[in-house]
Design an enzyme around this catalytic site. Structure first.
Site, PDB file in Angstrom:
ATOM      1  N   ARG A  20      13.187   1.659  66.367  1.00 49.86           N
ATOM      2  CA  ARG A  20      11.780   1.799  66.665  1.00 49.86           C
ATOM      3  C   ARG A  20      11.205   0.920  67.670  1.00 49.86           C
ATOM      4  O   ARG A  20      10.569   1.296  68.692  1.00 49.86           O
ATOM      5  CB  ARG A  20      11.119   1.605  65.193  1.00 49.86           C
ATOM      6  CG  ARG A  20       9.768   1.903  65.133  1.00 49.86           C
ATOM      7  CD  ARG A  20       8.579   1.145  65.367  1.00 49.86           C
ATOM      8  NE  ARG A  20       8.701  -0.120  64.749  1.00 49.86           N
ATOM      9  CZ  ARG A  20       7.788  -0.940  65.167  1.00 49.86           C
ATOM     10  NH1 ARG A  20       6.864  -1.095  66.392  1.00 49.86           N
ATOM     11  NH2 ARG A  20       7.860  -2.326  64.605  1.00 49.86           N
ATOM     12  N   ASP A  21      11.138  -0.445  67.343  1.00 50.92           N
ATOM     13  CA  ASP A  21      10.158  -1.218  68.196  1.00 50.92           C
ATOM     14  C   ASP A  21      11.036  -1.325  69.657  1.00 50.92           C
ATOM     15  O   ASP A  21      10.093  -1.548  70.765  1.00 50.92           O
ATOM     16  CB  ASP A  21      10.378  -2.514  67.595  1.00 50.92           C
ATOM     17  CG  ASP A  21       9.036  -3.546  68.267  1.00 50.92           C
ATOM     18  OD1 ASP A  21       8.222  -2.963  69.140  1.00 50.92           O
ATOM     19  OD2 ASP A  21       9.278  -4.903  68.156  1.00 50.92           O
ATOM     20  N   HIS A 216       8.913 -12.469  63.639  1.00 46.55           N
ATOM     21  CA  HIS A 216       9.274 -11.411  64.813  1.00 46.55           C
ATOM     22  C   HIS A 216       8.902 -12.205  65.982  1.00 46.55           C
ATOM     23  O   HIS A 216       7.772 -12.149  66.491  1.00 46.55           O
ATOM     24  CB  HIS A 216       8.417 -10.306  64.319  1.00 46.55           C
ATOM     25  CG  HIS A 216       8.654  -9.178  65.218  1.00 46.55           C
ATOM     26  ND1 HIS A 216       9.093  -7.860  64.988  1.00 46.55           N
ATOM     27  CD2 HIS A 216       8.389  -8.874  66.755  1.00 46.55           C
ATOM     28  CE1 HIS A 216       9.278  -6.852  65.973  1.00 46.55           C
ATOM     29  NE2 HIS A 216       8.936  -7.681  66.839  1.00 46.55           N
ATOM     30  N   HIS A 218       9.534 -12.631  70.321  1.00 43.90           N
ATOM     31  CA  HIS A 218       9.845 -12.116  71.652  1.00 43.90           C
ATOM     32  C   HIS A 218      10.374 -13.389  72.450  1.00 43.90           C
ATOM     33  O   HIS A 218       9.864 -14.335  72.410  1.00 43.90           O
ATOM     34  CB  HIS A 218       8.512 -11.287  72.026  1.00 43.90           C
ATOM     35  CG  HIS A 218       8.282 -10.291  71.469  1.00 43.90           C
ATOM     36  ND1 HIS A 218       7.902  -8.879  72.369  1.00 43.90           N
ATOM     37  CD2 HIS A 218       8.569  -9.521  70.268  1.00 43.90           C
ATOM     38  CE1 HIS A 218       7.889  -7.903  71.389  1.00 43.90           C
ATOM     39  NE2 HIS A 218       8.176  -8.399  70.273  1.00 43.90           N
ATOM     40  N   CYS A 249       6.942  -6.057  75.356  1.00 41.34           N
ATOM     41  CA  CYS A 249       5.344  -5.874  75.176  1.00 41.34           C
ATOM     42  C   CYS A 249       5.044  -5.305  76.433  1.00 41.34           C
ATOM     43  O   CYS A 249       4.966  -6.130  77.654  1.00 41.34           O
ATOM     44  CB  CYS A 249       4.847  -7.110  74.785  1.00 41.34           C
ATOM     45  SG  CYS A 249       3.009  -6.885  74.649  1.00 41.34           S
TER      46      CYS A 249
END
Lengths: 310, 310
Positions: A20-21, A216, A218, A249
């Protein structure tokens, strides 16, 4: 070599977000059968939770326009196991589709900052909860559980550093609405270890224990795994990660995105922390997916091991 | 945002190894003036220690065949500051050249394992010290100080996990010979956080305090910065790093190598730990060097910031 570190949890849950992400930021649309095969491989590799897709409006994210088809196909293949895969539902219409398909786990996506709430949700920081409230209530009424993503929990490209109190306030509102677990996102990758511990401590001070939190991270500035280390030392036992480090992102300058599942698994294995994941199988799935996408994985472990994984 | 973590050191020394350890693995020879410009930029960026080159036999490492010319040029440009730049001296002949040039800091390179001692030094684990003994003594007699690199301190490609007692024994021998600081290298990048703490604790048990230790991590499996985090928590205050993440180990399958100086600086800055380095200046130096080498830097921070650095 396995050498434990004193004081760390014995077991960690990896919440896999790659399908998904990770894939939602891919420009060229990935065929539904490729997504299904990727998800199946990740489930087979022992990942206990694999977020499959998002029931977002197809105009917003064309990559995920096949969400319902994907979930129907997975249900045909995997049966009830597919209904256990979480999906993101940005609003009530998305939830309706998840309910129709008999899914059991959904997630909503909130912002910790005013600017990102405006840009990503077209809401104010305060009014975003009006959007979530009926969605969460309906999901709970349908017997689902609901995860609450909170983005921009450490820094925001427009507002800079985000006060921990502000993040705690947003998280508490979501929990009050019935969210079971918060996923605290470092959307632009600017967190460092002390900040992670401070945020977890601020939640604890507000009566929200580690068991309600996921982290979560990055890897935009290479900090994701040290932030996990800090999170483990603060007692958090659920970590989001993306197979092969897929994703990123769109607001960050770098192409690097989510913490790679493989790098996290390597780290946990070295510390003797139970995770239940077959590293070689995840590496193989990510190497295969990298081939489908036509570019190498940004995961250090995938690059180091892909030759030897099938 | 700067958020300290309780119990970490207030100040860290970054020992920059890019010009030597980073460039020595480059296949195409980098012009001497490019090396000199790179070193000068790193010194100007505030890096307190920049290892400049190695007086290794030119047949072994053709990339470093210009070591004497490089140091003479730097001395002409920088004066006495150039004599403070450490150089590696693999043997007595290398040391003779460093003495002739009036250099003040040298380093020797030992192995923690039998196999690597044989392959890299053509010695046994025990007999390598016979090679170092006269070199170290002569350096001390010349008023120099001597750093002792110990490679394969965590794992070895042929022998697997390396017992901490074995590493401590090698380190103690070097200290007994007069080495001032040990640099404990994770040459193939397999260390994880618990192992780092265990090794530092084993040295402490043997009477060797943190002030004698530096840690040298490779990012092959994405673990370098978490290993620094563990090292900081164990009290170690000197870390080797390579500007732009230059370098790698020819024995590892991956192209990734040394911990990037920029990723380390970002991490330390976020924790409020003093390091004295101008991040933008190092990023600019690494981006410039990446242009010279014709490929992007593997450093996450360089990739994220290089657009904005001059």
């Amino acid at each position: 070599m396995v050498v434990p570190e004193a004081g760390l949890p014995a077991k960690v849950t990896i919440y896999e977000v790659g399908p998904r992400d990770g894939l939602q930021n891919e420009k060229s649309v990935v065929p539904t059968e490729v997504k299904a095969a990727f998800i199946t491989r990740l489930v087979d590799a022992g990942l206990p939770i694999v977020e499959a897709t998002s029931f977002v409006h197809p105009d917003w994210v064309p990559q995920l326009a096949d969400a319902a088809d994907l979930m129907r196909g997975l249900t045909a293949d995997l049966g009830d196991a597919a209904r256990q895969l979480p999906v993101l539902v940005p609003n009530q219409r998305g939830l309706d589709r998840a309910v129709e398909l008999g899914l059991r786990h959904v997630a909503v996506f909130a912002s910790a900052t005013e600017t990102f709430a405006s840009k990503n949700l077209n809401r104010t920081l305060a009014s975003q909860f009006e959007m979530f409230e009926p969605t969460i209530r309906q999901a709970l009424d349908a017997g689902m559980d609901v995860r609450g993503y909170v983005s921009m929990c450490f820094g925001d490209p427009w507002e800079g550093a985000v006060p921990v109190e502000q993040v705690v306030a947003v998280g508490k509102r979501l929990l009050d609405l019935g969210v079971g677990q918060l996923s605290l996102g470092d959307t632009i990758g600017v967190a460092t270890a002390g900040h992670v511990k401070a945020l977890v401590a601020a939640f604890a001070d507000a009566g929200v224990g580690c068991e309600r939190l996921a982290l979560h991270f990055h890897d935009t500035y290479g900090q994701a795994l040290t932030n996990v280390h800090a999170g483990l030392q603060a007692g958090v036992t659920t970590y989001d990660a993306s197979a092969g480090g897929l994703g990123g992102c769109p607001y960050a300058k770098s192409a690097t995105g989510n913490l790679a599942t493989e790098d996290l698994v390597w780290f946990l294995t070295g510390l003797g922390i139970e995770h239940g994941v077959d590293l070689e199988a995840v590496v193989a799935a990510s190497a295969w997916m990298a081939g489908q996408l036509g570019r190498p994985s940004p995961s250090a472990v995938v690059r180091a091991l892909a030759d030897t994984a099938g």
